[in-house]
Every structure is written in C-alpha cells, then in structure tokens.
Design an enzyme around this catalytic site. Sequence first.
Site, PDB file in Angstrom:
ATOM      1  N   GLY A  13       0.840  -1.204   0.000  1.00 13.97           N
ATOM      2  CA  GLY A  13       0.000   0.000   0.000  1.00 13.97           C
ATOM      3  C   GLY A  13       0.871   1.247   0.000  1.00 13.97           C
ATOM      4  CB  ILE A  15       2.118   4.402   4.827  1.00 12.66           C
ATOM      5  CG1 ILE A  15       1.131   5.560   4.653  1.00 12.66           C
ATOM      6  CG2 ILE A  15       3.216   4.790   5.822  1.00 12.66           C
ATOM      7  CD1 ILE A  15       0.338   5.911   5.891  1.00 12.66           C
ATOM      8  CG  ASP A  36      -0.349  -5.990   0.685  1.00 11.70           C
ATOM      9  OD1 ASP A  36      -0.022  -4.866   1.114  1.00 11.70           O
ATOM     10  OD2 ASP A  36      -1.416  -6.208   0.063  1.00 11.70           O
ATOM     11  CB  THR A  39      -7.168  -4.948  -0.787  1.00 12.84           C
ATOM     12  OG1 THR A  39      -6.359  -3.773  -0.581  1.00 12.84           O
ATOM     13  CG2 THR A  39      -7.131  -5.825   0.457  1.00 12.84           C
ATOM     14  CB  THR A 128      -5.201   6.811  11.969  1.00 11.73           C
ATOM     15  OG1 THR A 128      -5.695   8.054  11.486  1.00 11.73           O
ATOM     16  CG2 THR A 128      -6.389   5.997  12.451  1.00 11.73           C
ATOM     17  CG  ASP A 129      -4.893  12.259  12.470  1.00 13.01           C
ATOM     18  OD1 ASP A 129      -5.422  11.392  11.752  1.00 13.01           O
ATOM     19  OD2 ASP A 129      -4.683  13.428  12.076  1.00 13.01           O
ATOM     20  CD  GLU A 130      -9.194   9.641   9.490  1.00 10.40           C
ATOM     21  OE1 GLU A 130     -10.378   9.281   9.525  1.00 10.40           O
ATOM     22  OE2 GLU A 130      -8.559   9.827   8.439  1.00 10.40           O
ATOM     23  CE1 TYR A 152      -8.602   3.521   8.434  1.00  9.15           C
ATOM     24  CE2 TYR A 152      -8.947   5.849   8.913  1.00  9.15           C
ATOM     25  CZ  TYR A 152      -8.087   4.784   8.715  1.00  9.15           C
ATOM     26  OH  TYR A 152      -6.734   4.967   8.810  1.00  9.15           O
ATOM     27  CB  ALA A 154     -15.206   3.008  15.063  1.00  6.68           C
ATOM     28  CE  LYS A 156      -5.541   1.979  11.656  1.00  4.30           C
ATOM     29  NZ  LYS A 156      -4.548   0.981  11.191  1.00  4.30           N
ATOM     30  CG  LEU A 192      -8.261  16.253  -0.483  1.00  3.17           C
ATOM     31  CD1 LEU A 192      -9.239  16.810   0.539  1.00  3.17           C
ATOM     32  CD2 LEU A 192      -7.043  17.157  -0.555  1.00  3.17           C
ATOM     33  CG  ASN A 251      -9.584  19.238   3.509  1.00  8.37           C
ATOM     34  OD1 ASN A 251      -8.461  19.053   3.984  1.00  8.37           O
ATOM     35  ND2 ASN A 251     -10.596  18.413   3.731  1.00  8.37           N
ATOM     36  NE  ARG A 275     -15.365  11.017   4.079  1.00  9.09           N
ATOM     37  CZ  ARG A 275     -14.032  11.136   4.130  1.00  9.09           C
ATOM     38  NH1 ARG A 275     -13.446  11.666   5.183  1.00  9.09           N
ATOM     39  NH2 ARG A 275     -13.281  10.713   3.149  1.00  9.09           N
TER      40      ARG A 275
HETATM   41  N1  LIG Z   1      -2.848   7.333   4.669  1.00  6.06           N
HETATM   42  C1  LIG Z   1      -2.839   8.082   5.764  1.00  6.06           C
HETATM   43  O1  LIG Z   1      -2.894   9.322   5.675  1.00  6.06           O
HETATM   44  C2  LIG Z   1      -2.713   7.445   7.120  1.00  6.06           C
HETATM   45  C3  LIG Z   1      -2.530   8.256   8.241  1.00  6.06           C
HETATM   46  C4  LIG Z   1      -2.378   7.652   9.497  1.00  6.06           C
HETATM   47  C5  LIG Z   1      -2.399   6.282   9.603  1.00  6.06           C
HETATM   48  N2  LIG Z   1      -2.601   5.517   8.507  1.00  6.06           N
HETATM   49  C6  LIG Z   1      -2.594   4.060   8.672  1.00  6.06           C
HETATM   50  O2  LIG Z   1      -1.447   3.570   7.975  1.00  6.06           O
HETATM   51  C7  LIG Z   1      -1.692   2.274   7.448  1.00  6.06           C
HETATM   52  C8  LIG Z   1      -1.409   2.250   5.977  1.00  6.06           C
HETATM   53  O3  LIG Z   1      -2.219   3.225   5.324  1.00  6.06           O
HETATM   54  P1  LIG Z   1      -2.150   3.423   3.743  1.00  6.06           P
HETATM   55  O4  LIG Z   1      -2.661   4.764   3.455  1.00  6.06           O
HETATM   56  O5  LIG Z   1      -0.827   2.990   3.257  1.00  6.06           O
HETATM   57  O6  LIG Z   1      -3.243   2.335   3.279  1.00  6.06           O
HETATM   58  P2  LIG Z   1      -3.454   1.635   1.874  1.00  6.06           P
HETATM   59  O7  LIG Z   1      -4.925   1.435   1.760  1.00  6.06           O
HETATM   60  O8  LIG Z   1      -2.739   2.387   0.800  1.00  6.06           O
HETATM   61  O9  LIG Z   1      -2.719   0.230   2.019  1.00  6.06           O
HETATM   62  C9  LIG Z   1      -3.222  -0.802   2.810  1.00  6.06           C
HETATM   63  C10 LIG Z   1      -2.477  -2.083   2.432  1.00  6.06           C
HETATM   64  O10 LIG Z   1      -2.915  -3.136   3.300  1.00  6.06           O
HETATM   65  C11 LIG Z   1      -3.177  -4.292   2.521  1.00  6.06           C
HETATM   66  N3  LIG Z   1      -4.198  -5.070   3.224  1.00  6.06           N
HETATM   67  C12 LIG Z   1      -5.497  -4.735   3.434  1.00  6.06           C
HETATM   68  N4  LIG Z   1      -6.133  -5.716   4.122  1.00  6.06           N
HETATM   69  C13 LIG Z   1      -5.190  -6.677   4.366  1.00  6.06           C
HETATM   70  C14 LIG Z   1      -5.228  -7.922   5.049  1.00  6.06           C
HETATM   71  N5  LIG Z   1      -6.351  -8.388   5.614  1.00  6.06           N
HETATM   72  N6  LIG Z   1      -4.083  -8.646   5.112  1.00  6.06           N
HETATM   73  C15 LIG Z   1      -2.938  -8.215   4.522  1.00  6.06           C
HETATM   74  N7  LIG Z   1      -2.856  -7.042   3.853  1.00  6.06           N
HETATM   75  C16 LIG Z   1      -3.973  -6.279   3.782  1.00  6.06           C
HETATM   76  C17 LIG Z   1      -3.652  -3.767   1.177  1.00  6.06           C
HETATM   77  O11 LIG Z   1      -3.515  -4.725   0.147  1.00  6.06           O
HETATM   78  C18 LIG Z   1      -2.738  -2.547   0.993  1.00  6.06           C
HETATM   79  O12 LIG Z   1      -1.528  -2.922   0.388  1.00  6.06           O
HETATM   80  C19 LIG Z   1      -3.144   1.942   7.794  1.00  6.06           C
HETATM   81  O13 LIG Z   1      -3.148   1.155   8.943  1.00  6.06           O
HETATM   82  C20 LIG Z   1      -3.774   3.306   8.070  1.00  6.06           C
HETATM   83  O14 LIG Z   1      -4.826   3.195   8.979  1.00  6.06           O
HETATM   84  C21 LIG Z   1      -2.761   6.058   7.264  1.00  6.06           C
END
Ligand SMILES: NC(=O)c1ccc[n+]([C@@H]2O[C@H](COP(=O)([O-])OP(=O)(O)OC[C@H]3O[C@@H](n4cnc5c(N)ncnc54)[C@H](O)[C@@H]3O)[C@@H](O)[C@H]2O)c1
Length: 342
Positions: A13, A15, A36, A39, A128-130, A152, A154, A156, A192, A251, A275
Amino acid sequence: MNVKTYLVTGGLGFIGSNFIRHILTHQSHIGIVNLDKMTYAGNPVNLKEFEGHERYRFVKGDICDRDLVDDIFSRQKPAVVVNFAAESHVDRSIEDAAGFIKTDIEGVWNLLEKSRTYGLEKFIQISTDEVYGAITEGAADENYPLKPSNPYSASKAGGDRLAFSYFVTYGMPVIVTRASNNYGPFQYPEKLIPLFITNALEDRKLPVYGDGRQRRDWLHVVDHCEAIQYIIEKGAEGETYNIAGNCEKVNLDVTEMILDILKKPKDLISYVKDRPGHDRRYSLDANKLFALGWKPGRNFEEGLRETVEWYVKNDRWWRKIKSGEFREYYKKHYSWRLEDKE
Ligand SMILES: NC(=O)c1ccc[n+]([C@@H]2O[C@H](COP(=O)([O-])OP(=O)(O)OC[C@H]3O[C@@H](n4cnc5c(N)ncnc54)[C@H](O)[C@@H]3O)[C@@H](O)[C@H]2O)c1
C-alpha cells in the site's frame, strides 16, 4: 552481518511500500518480509524495483489467516512486526464496514496472538489521528479521549487499544503510533491529494466535500517512515506516539495550491454533498515524540510540489488504477468523482 527481520504487513500500500523502500535503502542490517493481501490498494508495482532483492521477500496473504501467519513466524523468525495492513478509506467504510472490522480489528488480534508466543523485540501497531475524532480546539496529545466518528476510525481505535491491551496483559513489547494525514508518492488516487492532482491533470472536476473548510495536519510519507523507524529504535514499550507534520491546512487551500502548481483554473473546483459524520478538524500534539528526538523535516509547500511532479511523471501508474477497479467502484458509489468526461 546479522540481518534482523521485520515482518511488514500491508507493504504494497501507500505508506507500507514507502516504509519498505526507506528501510531497504537506508538500513543494510534489516531484511523485510512483506505480507499483503493485495486488495484494490495493494499494488505490486509500488515495489517492483525490489523484486529479487536479497533482503526482501513478498508473501501474498491475509493477516487474518492464522496458519499463514504462523508459518511466516516459524520460517522467517521476525524480530519486529510493523502492522500497516488495513482497510483505510473512510468513504468505503461508510458504504460497507465489514472488511474494516475484519482486517483492522480481527487481523490485529491474529497478529498479536501469534506474536506473543514468539518473543518479538517490538510490535508496532500503525494507528491514526482519526481515532481522536474531531478536535474543535487545541490539539490532541496521546492521553486525549478516543472518540472515533466513522467505521474506519472506530475499527482503527479497536485495533489500537487491542494492541495496547497485549502490552498490559501479556507484557508484549507493543508500541502504537498515531499519525496525521500522509501525502507523497504512491498514494492510491481516491485520497484527497492524489485524487485532486490526477483529476486536475485529466481536466476533471475536483470534488470538494461541503464547504471545504475542514482542517487537517499534513505529514510527508517519508517523514512518517523515518519516524516509525526512529520509534522502533528509541520508543518505549507500552507507549503511544503521535506523529504530526506540524502543518495544519484547510482542505480548500490545499486544493487551490494543487491547482496553482499545475496552472489549472479554479473553476475545476466542484462543491459536493459533505461526507456523513465528516470530522471538521484533526490536530495532533506530537511533543512526546519531539522530546524523544524526532521532528518532521519536510516543508509542505516543497513536499506538495514534489508530489505533484511525481504524479505528472508517473502517469502510467495512476492512469492504470483509475481505469480499472477505481472506475468500477466510483461508478457504482460516487459517480461525481468521474463526472464531466464520461
Ligand atoms: N494514509 C494516511 O494518511 C494514514 C494516516 C495515518 C495512519 N494511517 C494508517 O497507515 C496504514 C497504511 O495506510 P495506507 O494509506 O498505506 O493504506 P493503503 O490502503 O494504501 O494500504 C493498505 C495495504 O494493506 C493491505 N491489506 C489490506 N487488508 C489486508 C489484510 N487483511 N491482510 C494483509 N494485507 C492487507 C492492502 O492490500 C494494501 O496494500 C493503515 O493502517 C492506516 O490506517 C494512514
């Protein structure tokens, strides 16, 4: 040299893939096993350059799969687990929360259960900060009450507190991190910043929710990755660390900055129905992490410009996504995200 193994979940994904790139590039003593499920958000192209790398192994599978996780622990003997795997998009959680409950809570539980019998050095739960919900005034530190307001956040919050409970109950070396909104390369174009950059590049409308006055703190994804590695090295077990970019923006202002960088007209902005349950403002107090010795290094204006340039240069990456699953999903649920050119 002894190579220490990190089990990184969700590493295809946004991050997770940036984190793996960061570690493989800068930490020659760390090997990565990436679990991974692939998805819609997990894209193997994100880490294509590491295929065949001696310190990188990919396993396709689900963090909820007990036998698979067990097998990975027995064979790979990870010292550290970094759990990024999640369903991560608020809009999708409002349509159908089932996958969120499964991965973001049950998946965390499964990883914790396996981890506690293997004697890990660290278990990092990426939260997450959410989880704090909307912050009307001031900023949330790590002791601020959790009031998540959509499925989402909740789910997390459930994974976040479950991880903490394994520290308290079983003495597991758990650390929870709560970061603010990330931006940077390889972010799926439903979020966004990449949605607005790519829509503008296609001369489509930029759908702004409500009045666009929601406020978010923005953190460059590479800063986030550095912070996570810093916390693995220096953070204390049982602690939670907020990770902020120290850069709060409205935003609508971010939207206009994107249009300015791309020299596109402001009339591409289209205000759409807000939303449901949309949090007005998130704000993090990350002084605990700053006191530990880490601060974000990237300036938002520069980081945003570089991010826009990345999407301009890597248009094959996002055009392929936007013509596939993205298109089908948004046609069904949010046709306004595709309007004008259909
Ligand atoms: N994007 C943000 O701004 C942000 C901010 C704070 C925290 N986070 C947290 O950071 C993490 C990564 O966020 P992101 O934006 O990279 O998400 P993303 O949606 O881009 O990536 C999620 C990844 O997890 C994999 N995945 C999903 N369900 C799975 C499962 N059951 N088993 C194995 N792999 C699975 C997906 O295939 C994908 O590669 C998340 O936990 C998110 O809550 C994100």
